[in-house]
Each structure stands twice: as C-alpha cells, then as structure tokens.
Scaffold this active site. Structure first.
Site: not given
Length: 319
Positions: A207, A212, A224
């Site tokens: 992701d 992030n 994350d």
C-alpha cells in the site's frame, strides 16, 4: 486462556483510553497519560506519551481481519527490512514478541517517527524513493509470504463486489447496473492479466501511497505494512507516480539498485481498476463500524454509486 469475545458489529466499542494505557503498561512501559488518536479507519492507532522517553505508537488490529500468523509475518518482514538498514518503522519486541494481546484486543507498539509528505514533483525525491523500494524488494524476494495472500482479482475485485452487493448501501435500483459494471471490469482485468502473462511475485509493502511515506531532513521512511502481501514489483511504484514522468523517475532510481521487468508497466491499468473496486467494497464491508458513516457519508448517497458505476465502465473501456 481464551480471550474475551469482541463484537464484530462495533469492534472498537470497548477500546477506551484506559484500556490503551493499560495495554502499553503491560509491555513494561510507563505511560504519562497523554493520548493522541491518529488517523486510521481499518485499525485504531494512538500516540501514547511515556514517562522520560519518547512516545510510542500503539496499533490495535481490527478483529477478524488478519490471523495472528499473518500479523506476525508482517512484523517479521518489517524487522527483516530494518535489519537490512532500510528506513522502515518496525514493531518493538517485548519478551521476544511483537504481537501483544490485552482484553481481547491484539496490538503492537512501534517507535514514533515523524515527517512530512514527500514532494512527488521532485525528480530527486522520486529517484530516492525508487532506490529504497528496490532495496525493499531485494529483501522481499528472499522468500514468500505464507499467510498474507496476494494482489489478485479474488481479493481486490471479487470479494469487494460481493461485499457491495450484500450491503444496504447500494440502492436496490442500482444493483443490476453495479453487478453488470463490476463483472465487466473484472472480465477486462482478467483478459489484461492473461495477455501479459505470469510476472514475478515477491513480498511487497502493498500500500505504498504518499501517505505511507514520511520525509525528514535525513530522507524518507516507510510506515504501515498492514497491507503487505505477495504481488508484482510495480504495485509498490504506481501509486507514487502521478504521471509517466514520475514513474520514469521512480524507475530510474529503482533500476540503479535492482532490475525491473518492463512488462509490468502494462499491469498498472489493471492494478488501478482493482484498487478502485476494492475501495467501494471496503467501505461497504466496514459500514457497520461507526467510524465509516462519519468518515465517508457520501457512500450513503445514490449519486455516489451512480458515479462509481460510471467509473467502473470507464476503467473497463481503458483496459
């Protein structure tokens, strides 16, 4: 000892500030009472102040989403990356464990690492990110995930489609239109993937969007890994690339450290389609969580679903 049951309809109803502080205390740390809730919908994340030391981040995992083995595999990957001197925020270890349990909740603590969003207009920063992602992938290619799944149609298209169709969010008058559009897009993605053929799969951040990545004066660090899974290398690149120029800059940095199969560029439209379908399914599947109606009120409006259906057709046309 069996843990208390968590109500999956309101999974965080019992997650009080006192419970958060108690959970941190059970790791042998000394909270000073300062709590700051951080922006997170899938899980619940708090910054917890400590006596005499820097704050920590306490992440409480959504019940039922990942197995313990899958979370521990994520943690092991983060620790492996940190051991390779990559700027990834890894969980703290207490008595040999990273995954903790308290009052029915699973949680982990990480150091607090601040920073700002990267400048994706900067060729220098994009090349820097490309080099770091290549190094992450070099570590990620050493062995596969066993418990964390893959970037695939079953996970990112078919399951979300079923979640939408089962939800009361989608107006009954749009059910047939949504089913037709979603199935058309899934078929188009399947044809694109078949035409491209097999590509190498490796452990990914999963992701890797701008939220992030945090930038400091020393450079970027990644946070994350909650969506870490197996997939093609380009999955960790395309969300940072707003256009072809940015993608080329990322790949200029990436290929300084690791080879890139240029065939994977053709996967980007399919990956973008998967993400868009997954987004609507994610909201539909989580609507029972009180945080979701508050954060995504537009999903309760018929016009949003009408636009989503039109977007799915447009994505299918582009494939």
């Amino acid at each position: 000892m069996k843990l208390p049951e968590i109500n999956t309809a309101t999974p965080y109803a019992g997650l009080s500030p006192d419970l958060v502080l108690d959970a941190v205390s059970h790791c042998g740390l000394w909270p000073d009472g300062r709590l700051l809730a951080l922006n997170s919908y899938e899980n619940r994340v708090w910054q917890v102040g400590l006596e005499e030391t820097a704050p920590v981040i306490a992440k409480f995992y959504r019940p039922g989403r990942w197995s313990d083995a899958a979370i521990e595999e994520e943690h092991a990957f983060a620790l492996e990356l940190a051991a390779a001197e990559l700027p990834v925020v890894a969980p703290l270890v207490f008595d040999g464990q990273t995954l903790r349990q308290h009052e029915g909740f699973r949680y982990a603590l990480t150091p607090r690492r601040g920073g700002r969003a990267p400048s994706l207009e900067s060729t220098t920063q994009l090349e820097w990110l490309g080099r770091l992602i290549a190094r992450i992938h070099s570590v990620g290619s050493r062995q596969p995930f066993v418990h964390r799944g893959r970037v695939d149609r079953a996970t990112l298209m078919q399951a979300p489609m079923q979640a939408v169709l089962a939800s009361t969010l989608l107006p009954a008058s749009l059910q047939a239109n949504y089913r037709s559009a979603a199935q058309r897009l899934d078929d188009a993605v399947a044809m694109r993937l078949e035409a491209i053929g097999p590509v190498r799969q490796l452990r990914l951040h999963g992701d890797c969007h701008p939220g992030n990545v945090l930038w400091t004066d020393e450079g970027p660090h990644f946070v994350d890994l909650d969506d870490a899974r197996m997939g093609p290398a380009v999955q960790d690149l395309w969300m940072l690339a707003g256009d072809e120029r940015a993608l080329n800059a990322l790949l200029d940095g990436y290929t300084q450290m690791r080879e890139f199969d240029d065939t994977e560029r053709a996967l980007i439209p399919a990956l973008r389609a998967m993400r868009q379908m997954h987004y609507a399914g994610w909201i539909a599947a989580r609507w029972h969580d009180p945080a979701f109606p508050a954060a995504f009120p537009f999903a309760a409006e018929s016009r949003w679903w009408e636009q989503h259906i039109a977007d799915l057709h447009e994505l299918a046309d582009g494939l």
